[in-house]
Design an enzyme around this catalytic site. Structure first.
Site, PDB file in Angstrom:
ATOM      1  CE1 TYR A 138       5.779  10.324  -6.967  1.00  0.00           C
ATOM      2  CE2 TYR A 138       4.925  10.880  -4.800  1.00  0.00           C
ATOM      3  CZ  TYR A 138       4.985  10.024  -5.881  1.00  0.00           C
ATOM      4  OH  TYR A 138       4.256   8.854  -5.865  1.00  0.00           O
ATOM      5  CE1 TYR A 165       2.690  10.112  -1.358  1.00  0.00           C
ATOM      6  CE2 TYR A 165       4.355   8.656  -2.275  1.00  0.00           C
ATOM      7  CZ  TYR A 165       3.134   9.289  -2.377  1.00  0.00           C
ATOM      8  OH  TYR A 165       2.350   9.089  -3.486  1.00  0.00           O
ATOM      9  CG  HIS A 179       2.832   6.835  -9.826  1.00  0.00           C
ATOM     10  ND1 HIS A 179       1.486   7.015  -9.593  1.00  0.00           N
ATOM     11  CD2 HIS A 179       3.459   7.341  -8.739  1.00  0.00           C
ATOM     12  CE1 HIS A 179       1.318   7.611  -8.419  1.00  0.00           C
ATOM     13  NE2 HIS A 179       2.498   7.833  -7.878  1.00  0.00           N
ATOM     14  CG  HIS A 197       3.183   4.095  -4.930  1.00  0.00           C
ATOM     15  ND1 HIS A 197       2.971   4.673  -3.698  1.00  0.00           N
ATOM     16  CD2 HIS A 197       3.020   5.101  -5.834  1.00  0.00           C
ATOM     17  CE1 HIS A 197       2.694   5.950  -3.844  1.00  0.00           C
ATOM     18  NE2 HIS A 197       2.718   6.244  -5.136  1.00  0.00           N
TER      19      HIS A 197
END
Lengths: 201, 257
Positions: B126, B165, B180, B178
C-alpha cells in the site's frame, strides 16, 4: 455467484461487511472532512473525544463518520463534501457556504477526533442527534451510535431510544458540555462504560 | 507462544463448525461476520460485549439514519475511476477492469451514489507510510479510486491486479489479493465497507478475515467473477462484482438520488 439477478428476490442477498483495515489513511480521509459547518455559522458546535478499546487504550486508526440535519431539522441534500481539484486531482475542501451534513475524520495518534458541525435540529419523535458510524481495524462490521447534545432534559427524556435505556447506558449517548459550544463524546468499543451501539431493522 | 497458521486454521474450523451447528439447530443464516471473531485477533478488544440496541425504522420515517449524504460530480474527477492514469507513467502490473451494480435488498439500483476503492499495488504494498511490507512501492500507483454509480447502479474501475501481502498476526500470515470498497446507499443504515476478492485464490482457507464470514454462500458473495465480456481487447482482464447493501432503507423513492 457475484452476478445478482435483481428479478429474483431470493438471489438478492447482502454483501458481507469487512474491516476497513489499517491502511485506508491515504484513501478515505480528505481535507476538511471534519469541518462540516459553513464558515462562521452561528450555530456551529465542536464535538470531540477519544475512541478506546476494551483495555481502555485509544485507537490511533479509527475512522468516524458523522451525519446530521441542519439546525431546523432539515436533512442536507447538498453534495460537495469532498470537492476536488480537476487540475491536480487533490481536494479543494468544502466551499464554506453549503452544509452537506456529512463528515469523515480519522483519529490522530492519540486516538482523538474532532468535528465542527451545525447544532442538529429535532426530527420526528426524536431529540436532536448526530448519527455516527465507526470503522476501525479489527472491527469486522462498522458500528452505529448517536451523539445527543445535553440541555433540554424534557426533550431528551422523551426520546424513544434514550427513554428505553437504563441511566448508565443512556449517558454514553449524551455528550458532555465543556465550554460554550464544545462537547466531549468518547466512544468506548468494549468493557466499562461501553458506548451504546445501534442496529436498524 | 508463537501463533502459527495451524493454530489459526483450527480456530477457523471450530468457528465454522459452530456456525454449521447453529444452522442445523434452526438458527438463522448469518450474512455478516460476527464482530467477536477471535481468529482475527484485532477484533478481540474492539468488539462491543453488549448486544446492540435495535431501532425499528418503521416506527419513525423521520430518522436521520434513513437518509444519506449526497455526492456529486464535483466530489470526483474524470479520471478517478482509472487508477492507471493518475501519475505520469503507467503502473506495473496486470491491468484489470472491475465493474458491477450497486443494489439494495429489494434489488433496486442505487443511483448516483459514491463508490470508493483502495488497494495494494501489484507487488502487494500500500502507498501508506505506516505500511512496512518490504515490497516495492510503485511511483505510478497510489491505489485509490472513486466514482458515482449510474442510473442502473453500475460502477466501473480500471486498475491493476493487487498482489497478496503478508501481515503479522501469526507466522506466515498472508492476505489474499483484494480491493477495499466503501459504499453509500440511500440511507445511512446501508453504509458498507468491505473487500472484493478474486476467483479461486489459494489463500482463502488460511485467511481469518475472509473466513470471518462463516456462511459459505455469503463468503462467495465477496468474490468477483471473471467476465470475458468485461475484458478489454489488448488491454485488461474483466471482473464482475455486484454489491447488495444490507440495512433497511426508506420505502419511498426519492427522485433525483
Amino acid at each position: 455467484m457475484t452476478k445478482i439477478d435483481s428479478r429474483r428476490p431470493e438471489s438478492v442477498l447482502p454483501t458481507p461487511s469487512h474491516t476497513v483495515g489499517p491502511f485506508y489513511g491515504h484513501a478515505l480521509p480528505f481535507r476538511g472532512g471534519e469541518d462540516i459547518a459553513p464558515l462562521g455559522h452561528p450555530d456551529t458546535v465542536t464535538v470531540h473525544g477519544y475512541v478506546t478499546d476494551g483495555a481502555g487504550k485509544p485507537l490511533p486508526d479509527a475512522l468516524i463518520e458523522l451525519w446530521g440535519p441542519d439546525p431546523d431539522g432539515n436533512l442536507p441534500t447538498a453534495d460537495g463534501s469532498m470537492r476536488r481539484d480537476p487540475a491536480s486531482g487533490g481536494f479543494l475542501g468544502r466551499n464554506g457556504v453549503e452544509f452537506t451534513g456529512w463528515g469523515r475524520v480519522q483519529t490522530d495518534a492519540n486516538g482523538h477526533w474532532y468535528a465542527r458541525t451545525l447544532r442538529p435540529g429535532a426530527r420526528g419523535r426524536s431529540a436532536p442527534y448526530l448519527s455516527v458510524c465507526v470503522f476501525a481495524r479489527g472491527l469486522l462490521v462498522h458500528l452505529y451510535t448517536r451523539i445527543y447534545l445535553p440541555g433540554d432534559a424534557a426533550v431528551l427524556g422523551a426520546d424513544p431510544l434514550l427513554s428505553g435505556l437504563e441511566d448508565a447506558r443512556r449517558d454514553t449517548l449524551i455528550a458532555a458540555e465543556e465550554e460554550d459550544g464544545t462537547y466531549r463524546f468518547d466512544i468506548r468499543l468494549q468493557g466499562e462504560g461501553e458506548t451504546v451501539f445501534l442496529e436498524f431493522q | 507462544m508463537t501463533l502459527t497458521q495451524h493454530d489459526i486454521d483450527q480456530e477457523i474450523a471450530a468457528r465454522h463448525a459452530a456456525y454449521e451447528q447453529r444452522l442445523a439447530d434452526g438458527g438463522p443464516v448469518e450474512h455478516q461476520p460476527r464482530r467477536d471473531y477471535a481468529p482475527y485477533r484485532s477484533s478481540m478488544l474492539r468488539h462491543p460485549q453488549q448486544p446492540p440496541v435495535t431501532i425499528d425504522v418503521g416506527k419513525d420515517p423521520e430518522l436521520v439514519e434513513l437518509s444519506s449524504p449526497a455526492f456529486g460530480e464535483r466530489d470526483i474527477t474524470e479520471i478517478d475511476n482509472d487508477l492507471t492514469r493518475q501519475h505520469d507513467g503507467e503502473p506495473i502490473g496486470e491491468r484489470i477492469t472491475v465493474s458491477g451494480r450497486l443494489l439494495d435488498r429489494d434489488g433496486r439500483p442505487v443511483r448516483g451514489q459514491l463508490v470508493e476503492i483502495w488497494q495494494a499495488n501489484s507487488a502487494g504494498r500500500y502507498a501508506h507510510q505506516r505500511e512496512q511490507h518490504d515490497a516495492p512501492l510503485d511511483p505510478n500507483f497510489t491505489g485509490v479510486g472513486r466514482t458515482l454509480t449510474d442510473d442502473d447502479g453500475h460502477y466501473r474501475f480500471t486498475t491493476v491486479q493487487p498482489g497478496p501481502y503478508p501481515w503479522r498476526q501469526h507466522v506466515n500470515a498472508w492476505r489474499p489479493a483484494h480491493i477495499h470498497f466503501s459504499l453509500f446507499g440511500t440511507a445511512f443504515t446501508q453504509r458498507l465497507v468491505t473487500q472484493m476478492y478474486f476467483p479461486s485464490d489459494p489463500l482463502f482457507p488460511y485467511d481469518p478475515i475472509i473466513q470471518s464470514v462463516t456462511d459459505d454462500a455469503a463468503r462467495q458473495r465477496l468474490v468477483a467473477t471473471y467476465d470475458h465480456s468485461l475484458s478489454v481487447p489488448e488491454f485488461s482482464m474483466g471482473y464482475h462484482w455486484d454489491i447488495v447493501l444490507d440495512g433497511p432503507h426508506a420505502t419511498w423513492i426519492e427522485e433525483g438520488r
